[in-house]
Design an enzyme around this catalytic site. Sequence first.
Site, short mmCIF file in Angstrom:
data_model
loop_
_atom_site.label_atom_id
_atom_site.label_comp_id
_atom_site.label_asym_id
_atom_site.label_seq_id
_atom_site.Cartn_x
_atom_site.Cartn_y
_atom_site.Cartn_z
N GLU A 1 0.63 -1.42 0.02
CA GLU A 1 0.07 -0.04 0.18
C GLU A 1 0.66 1.14 -0.42
O GLU A 1 1.97 1.07 0.47
CB GLU A 1 -0.83 0.12 1.64
CG GLU A 1 -1.32 1.05 1.66
CD GLU A 1 -2.52 1.61 -0.13
OE1 GLU A 1 -2.61 2.82 -0.46
OE2 GLU A 1 -3.15 0.49 -0.81
N ASP B 1 -7.02 2.77 -9.05
CA ASP B 1 -7.28 4.08 -9.87
C ASP B 1 -7.35 3.45 -10.84
O ASP B 1 -6.70 3.24 -12.39
CB ASP B 1 -6.10 4.68 -9.35
CG ASP B 1 -6.34 6.26 -9.08
OD1 ASP B 1 -7.13 6.14 -10.19
OD2 ASP B 1 -6.10 7.10 -8.93
N ASP C 1 -14.69 -2.45 -10.61
CA ASP C 1 -16.33 -1.87 -11.08
C ASP C 1 -16.53 -1.01 -12.02
O ASP C 1 -17.06 -0.24 -12.71
CB ASP C 1 -16.85 -1.15 -9.98
CG ASP C 1 -16.44 0.13 -9.71
OD1 ASP C 1 -14.85 0.03 -9.64
OD2 ASP C 1 -16.89 1.49 -8.95
N THR D 1 -13.68 -7.31 -1.27
CA THR D 1 -12.52 -6.23 -0.43
C THR D 1 -13.76 -5.41 0.12
O THR D 1 -14.66 -4.97 -0.03
CB THR D 1 -12.54 -5.38 -1.60
OG1 THR D 1 -12.82 -4.54 -2.60
CG2 THR D 1 -11.05 -6.09 -2.64
N GLU D 2 -13.33 -4.17 0.61
CA GLU D 2 -14.59 -3.18 1.23
C GLU D 2 -14.68 -2.23 -0.46
O GLU D 2 -16.44 -2.08 -0.06
CB GLU D 2 -13.41 -1.92 1.75
CG GLU D 2 -12.87 -2.36 3.01
CD GLU D 2 -11.53 -2.82 3.23
OE1 GLU D 2 -10.93 -2.87 4.40
OE2 GLU D 2 -10.93 -3.40 1.98
N GLU E 1 -15.95 -3.47 -2.57
CA GLU E 1 -16.16 -4.14 -3.14
C GLU E 1 -17.96 -4.44 -2.75
O GLU E 1 -19.26 -4.47 -3.18
CB GLU E 1 -15.98 -5.69 -3.67
CG GLU E 1 -16.97 -6.68 -4.39
CD GLU E 1 -16.09 -7.99 -4.69
OE1 GLU E 1 -16.98 -8.88 -4.69
OE2 GLU E 1 -14.45 -8.06 -4.06
#
Length: 215
Positions: A68, A119, A155, A193-194, A196
């Site tokens: 990260e 991103d 997404d 994931t968060e 998602e």
Amino acid sequence: MRLRHIKGAEEEIAESPYVVQDPQSLKGRWHEFFGNDNPIRIEVGMGKGKFIMELAQMNPDINYVGIEKYSSVLIRALEKMSEMETPLDNIRFVRMDAEAITKVFGAGEVDRIYLNFSDPWPKDRHAKRRLTSDRFLPIYDQILKKDGIIEFKTDNQDLFRYSLESIPEAGWTVDAHTFDLHNSEMAEGNVMTEYETKFCSEGKPICKLVASRKK
């Protein structure tokens, strides 16, 4: 979107036993670091760590490294680890930019790379910054095992369509893909994931692909 600075985050990250402070010293030696010969899988841009930490809990015989760039995000993963009754031994975190991963992992050292909700860099002039661009695919090629794979979820359908073109153009094969993950055969065993979780609650379809080198 500008990320909010969290006071003391850098200091806490520098002192955390779950963050590798000098990852370049482990290049080619990650098995030695984990103390076993289990496969090594990495998530590039892990966010708050929900996805990779859940995988680590489910698969104690696999080693995970979460990468990260932003301290204000990484600190949230550390908070999750500190709240666990038994912290995980098979996962560690690295604060770094994706461009530097060949300085941290040796040739063929990584079994799988996860790219989740990266991103999209929607402007054409920023296409090289996309993690599925022909700038990054050669980087992944250097650290992945010969039979290693990339798993990519997003997404953003424009980014996904771009990726379906850019990956084969770079000499890779898209082995499987879907524009609606949760209503497809690829949903089996999926870990969310968060982002998602948020997007699914809003009714947005999730795209996923799996890619490998051409045989």
